[in-house]
Design an enzyme around this catalytic site. Structure first.
Site, PDB file in Angstrom:
ATOM      1  N   GLU A 130      -5.929   7.796  -0.364  1.00  0.00           N
ATOM      2  CA  GLU A 130      -6.149   7.512  -1.797  1.00  0.00           C
ATOM      3  C   GLU A 130      -6.862   6.180  -2.028  1.00  0.00           C
ATOM      4  OE1 GLU A 130      -5.116   9.504  -4.752  1.00  0.00           O
ATOM      5  OE2 GLU A 130      -6.693   8.101  -5.313  1.00  0.00           O
ATOM      6  N   GLY A 135      -9.889   1.866  -5.338  1.00  0.00           N
ATOM      7  CA  GLY A 135      -8.704   1.021  -5.172  1.00  0.00           C
ATOM      8  C   GLY A 135      -7.420   1.627  -5.698  1.00  0.00           C
ATOM      9  N   GLU A 191     -19.550 -10.624  -2.087  1.00  0.00           N
ATOM     10  CA  GLU A 191     -19.516 -11.242  -0.761  1.00  0.00           C
ATOM     11  C   GLU A 191     -20.746 -12.133  -0.592  1.00  0.00           C
ATOM     12  OE1 GLU A 191     -17.529  -9.912   2.054  1.00  0.00           O
ATOM     13  OE2 GLU A 191     -16.414  -8.540   0.764  1.00  0.00           O
ATOM     14  N   ASP A 202     -21.694   1.105  -0.494  1.00  0.00           N
ATOM     15  CA  ASP A 202     -20.262   1.284  -0.726  1.00  0.00           C
ATOM     16  C   ASP A 202     -20.034   2.446  -1.714  1.00  0.00           C
ATOM     17  OD1 ASP A 202     -17.365   0.059  -0.824  1.00  0.00           O
ATOM     18  OD2 ASP A 202     -17.984   0.237  -2.909  1.00  0.00           O
ATOM     19  N   LYS A 206     -18.218   6.355  -1.291  1.00  0.00           N
ATOM     20  CA  LYS A 206     -17.199   6.891  -2.207  1.00  0.00           C
ATOM     21  C   LYS A 206     -17.691   8.188  -2.845  1.00  0.00           C
ATOM     22  CE  LYS A 206     -15.393   2.265  -2.976  1.00  0.00           C
ATOM     23  NZ  LYS A 206     -15.585   1.045  -3.757  1.00  0.00           N
TER      24      LYS A 206
HETATM   25  N1  LIG Z   1     -10.463  -5.422   0.015  1.00  0.00           N
HETATM   26  C1  LIG Z   1     -10.471  -4.489  -0.919  1.00  0.00           C
HETATM   27  O1  LIG Z   1     -10.436  -4.776  -2.119  1.00  0.00           O
HETATM   28  C2  LIG Z   1     -10.501  -3.032  -0.503  1.00  0.00           C
HETATM   29  C3  LIG Z   1     -10.458  -2.036  -1.511  1.00  0.00           C
HETATM   30  C4  LIG Z   1     -10.445  -0.698  -1.150  1.00  0.00           C
HETATM   31  C5  LIG Z   1     -10.509  -0.355   0.191  1.00  0.00           C
HETATM   32  N2  LIG Z   1     -10.587  -1.337   1.135  1.00  0.00           N
HETATM   33  C6  LIG Z   1     -10.646  -0.936   2.545  1.00  0.00           C
HETATM   34  O2  LIG Z   1      -9.509  -1.433   3.224  1.00  0.00           O
HETATM   35  C7  LIG Z   1      -9.843  -1.716   4.577  1.00  0.00           C
HETATM   36  C8  LIG Z   1      -9.460  -3.157   4.886  1.00  0.00           C
HETATM   37  O3  LIG Z   1     -10.188  -4.018   4.036  1.00  0.00           O
HETATM   38  P1  LIG Z   1      -9.817  -5.577   3.901  1.00  0.00           P
HETATM   39  O4  LIG Z   1     -10.597  -6.079   2.750  1.00  0.00           O
HETATM   40  O5  LIG Z   1      -8.345  -5.764   3.943  1.00  0.00           O
HETATM   41  O6  LIG Z   1     -10.458  -6.163   5.252  1.00  0.00           O
HETATM   42  P2  LIG Z   1     -10.241  -7.611   5.889  1.00  0.00           P
HETATM   43  O7  LIG Z   1      -9.677  -8.555   4.880  1.00  0.00           O
HETATM   44  O8  LIG Z   1     -11.507  -7.963   6.592  1.00  0.00           O
HETATM   45  O9  LIG Z   1      -9.107  -7.362   6.990  1.00  0.00           O
HETATM   46  C9  LIG Z   1      -9.339  -6.664   8.190  1.00  0.00           C
HETATM   47  C10 LIG Z   1      -8.142  -6.854   9.104  1.00  0.00           C
HETATM   48  O10 LIG Z   1      -8.348  -6.079  10.292  1.00  0.00           O
HETATM   49  C11 LIG Z   1      -8.071  -6.899  11.422  1.00  0.00           C
HETATM   50  N3  LIG Z   1      -8.869  -6.457  12.563  1.00  0.00           N
HETATM   51  C12 LIG Z   1     -10.213  -6.436  12.676  1.00  0.00           C
HETATM   52  N4  LIG Z   1     -10.567  -5.923  13.876  1.00  0.00           N
HETATM   53  C13 LIG Z   1      -9.420  -5.616  14.524  1.00  0.00           C
HETATM   54  C14 LIG Z   1      -9.106  -5.068  15.775  1.00  0.00           C
HETATM   55  N5  LIG Z   1     -10.069  -4.719  16.647  1.00  0.00           N
HETATM   56  N6  LIG Z   1      -7.814  -4.906  16.118  1.00  0.00           N
HETATM   57  C15 LIG Z   1      -6.819  -5.269  15.258  1.00  0.00           C
HETATM   58  N7  LIG Z   1      -7.048  -5.789  14.042  1.00  0.00           N
HETATM   59  C16 LIG Z   1      -8.338  -5.956  13.688  1.00  0.00           C
HETATM   60  C17 LIG Z   1      -8.418  -8.312  11.005  1.00  0.00           C
HETATM   61  O11 LIG Z   1      -7.702  -9.207  11.841  1.00  0.00           O
HETATM   62  P3  LIG Z   1      -7.813 -10.811  11.648  1.00  0.00           P
HETATM   63  O12 LIG Z   1      -7.148 -11.080  10.323  1.00  0.00           O
HETATM   64  O13 LIG Z   1      -7.064 -11.358  12.769  1.00  0.00           O
HETATM   65  O14 LIG Z   1      -9.270 -11.119  11.639  1.00  0.00           O
HETATM   66  C18 LIG Z   1      -7.935  -8.295   9.547  1.00  0.00           C
HETATM   67  O15 LIG Z   1      -6.562  -8.609   9.483  1.00  0.00           O
HETATM   68  C19 LIG Z   1     -11.344  -1.392   4.707  1.00  0.00           C
HETATM   69  O16 LIG Z   1     -11.499  -0.088   5.181  1.00  0.00           O
HETATM   70  C20 LIG Z   1     -11.855  -1.498   3.285  1.00  0.00           C
HETATM   71  O17 LIG Z   1     -12.996  -0.707   3.060  1.00  0.00           O
HETATM   72  C21 LIG Z   1     -10.579  -2.655   0.811  1.00  0.00           C
END
Ligand SMILES: NC(=O)c1ccc[n+]([C@@H]2O[C@H](COP(=O)([O-])OP(=O)(O)OC[C@H]3O[C@@H](n4cnc5c(N)ncnc54)[C@H](OP(=O)(O)O)[C@@H]3O)[C@@H](O)[C@H]2O)c1
Length: 429
Positions: A130, A135, A191, A202, A206
């Protein structure tokens, strides 16, 4: 209460940290809703010593994501790392190892959802996502479940908050694209490298997910026509205002002759359309279906906590399913509809043309449209003499015919410049 449900979270960034926080803060309520305690057994990250937005006992953290994903006692794996690899291998291994999976990974689902769905089917496990679109807004479950008895004909979405914020600023302050982007970056809505958002990648991911669910067919990001907003000018926005419209980046998924058309591009929509009221970084998805009519789903489309809300909702569902030894609705691609090339998609164009001040200009422009089989809905003349501008809005025609018309206009000697070309959506013609 039965034995606990063991949850592993892969990733502890913006979304993962909020998933972990909510899992811990709401553990009593979650246990009551699921029917068993929900126990966080591990969190995988890349940098074990990096500061975190959430307090975590050190023994829960690991940098061995694969080891955690395939742990035998884990019931549910939450993947919030993002990107294609290692996320895909981790999800496939988790399913194969017998866990249910919740993910927010739109990029992966839109590129290679089929592989994941097939793995979930084979393993007889849930794969819920979901949070991957818009979001916090519940939109995938309504499409997959609530509307399963209806026929969805069209989905129009504002599914990227960054671009909506930029276009909203351009609309309200008259700013150009670069200025509005800079403001979005300063406020944390964009960003440092804004390409994925402003160029529509992006939103296209979706759109692929929405089209697949709405039309029971497999649509990938590569099938989605994509145009971003970096070419939208202050003049386009002003031209929209003159028409009583506003410019939005839309993800549009619709049926044409039983084929699926999926596209992402900026478009003018009338201010009276419900999507026009979606301001700043908010998202909304407007669904049209045969029996229900028009529905709109609105809310925050990104951010750690809102996205975690959707992840937790899925987590509760898949946890309940596990306790009941059952599975939720899997992928539905039975309709197997073809995807239409953009050129065959029906759209409408708004074209603003700087023309020479000569007799017969209007007739020549009308002939150019007619030659390509495009009929004109309205023509407005603005200014006079050397400053004359024609603003033409077409009726619906194929995108190929409309873009060929614009090419013809550009080659005409009475046309000084085609100053604005934009598709028009959201009204009855
Ligand atoms: N942010 C949003 O508003 C949002 C909204 C909807 C959907 N999403 C989706 O949610 C997902 C996560 O987004 P996010 O914004 O939370 O990303 P993020 O802030 O960049 O966090 C990514 C996390 O993954 C970890 N990571 C990266 N490579 C790894 C590996 N090889 N092994 C283990 N851990 C690893 C990172 O570790 P470190 O912390 O140690 O670097 C970090 O904790 C994505 O698919 C994104 O498209 C995000």
């Amino acid at each position: 209460m039965s034995t606990s449900l063991k949850v592993a979270v892969l990733g502890c960034g913006s979304v993962g940290s909020q998933v972990v926080r909510l899992l811990r803060e709401q553990s009593d309520d979650l246990a009551a809703r699921v029917g068993a305690p929900v126990e966080l057994v591990g969190v995988a990250v890349r940098r074990i010593d990096a500061p975190r937005e959430v307090d975590l006992p050190a023994e829960l953290l690991t940098s061995d994501a694969m080891g955690l994903a395939v742990r035998e006692d884990v019931d549910v794996v939450v993947e919030v790392i993002g990107g294609i690899e290692p996320a895909r291998s981790l999800i496939l291994a988790a399913l194969e190892g017998g866990a249910s999976v919740v993910t927010a990974n739109k990029a992966l689902l839109a590129e290679d959802g089929a592989t994941l769905f097939e793995a979930a089917e084979k393993a007889n496990r849930d794969l819920y996502y979901e949070a991957a679109v818009a979001g916090a807004i519940p939109i995938l479950r309504p499409l997959r479940e609530s509307l399963a008895g209806d026929k969805v004909t069209r989905v129009l979405g504002i599914v990227n908050g960054t671009t909506n914020f930029i276009l909203d600023r351009m609309d309200t302050s008259g700013a150009g694209f670069s200025e509005a982007l800079e403001e979005a970056q300063e406020l944390g809505y964009a960003e440092a490298d804004p390409t994925a958002d402003v160029e529509g990648f992006d939103a296209a991911a979706k759109a692929a997910i929405l089209a697949s669910l709405a039309f029971h067919s497999r649509v990938t990001a590569a099938d989605v026509y994509r145009e971003g907003i970096s070419e939208v000018t202050a003049a386009d926005v002003a031209s929209a205002q003159d028409m009583g419209s506003v410019v939005k980046l839309l993800a549009i998924c619709e049926l044409k002759d039983d084929a699926v058309a999926a596209r992402v591009h900026p478009a003018m929509i009338p201010r009276s359309h419900p999507l026009a009221s979606v301001r700043e970084a908010f998202n909304a998805v407007f669904v049209e279906s045969e029996a229900a009519g028009q529905l709109m789903f609105y809310g925050p489309g990104a951010g750690g906590a809102p996205t975690a809300s959707a992840v937790l909702g899925d987590l509760v569902t898949v946890s309940r399913n596990r306790l009941a030894s059952t599975r939720g609705v899997g992928e539905s691609s039975y309709a197997d509809r073809a995807v239409l090339p953009m050129g065959e998609t029906l759209t409408r164009y708004h074209v603003a043309i700087d023309v020479a001040d000569r007799a017969g200009v209007l007739a020549a422009v009308a002939t150019a449209f007619a030659e390509h089989g495009v009929s004109i809905q309205t023509v407005r003349q603005e200014g006079r003499d050397d400053d004359a501008q024609l603003v033409v809005v077409s009726h619906r025609a194929t995108d190929a015919a409309l873009s060929a018309t614009v090419e013809t206009l550009r080659g005409m000697d009475i046309v000084r410049e085609v100053t604005s070309v934009m598709r028009v959506e959201g009204d009855s013609e």
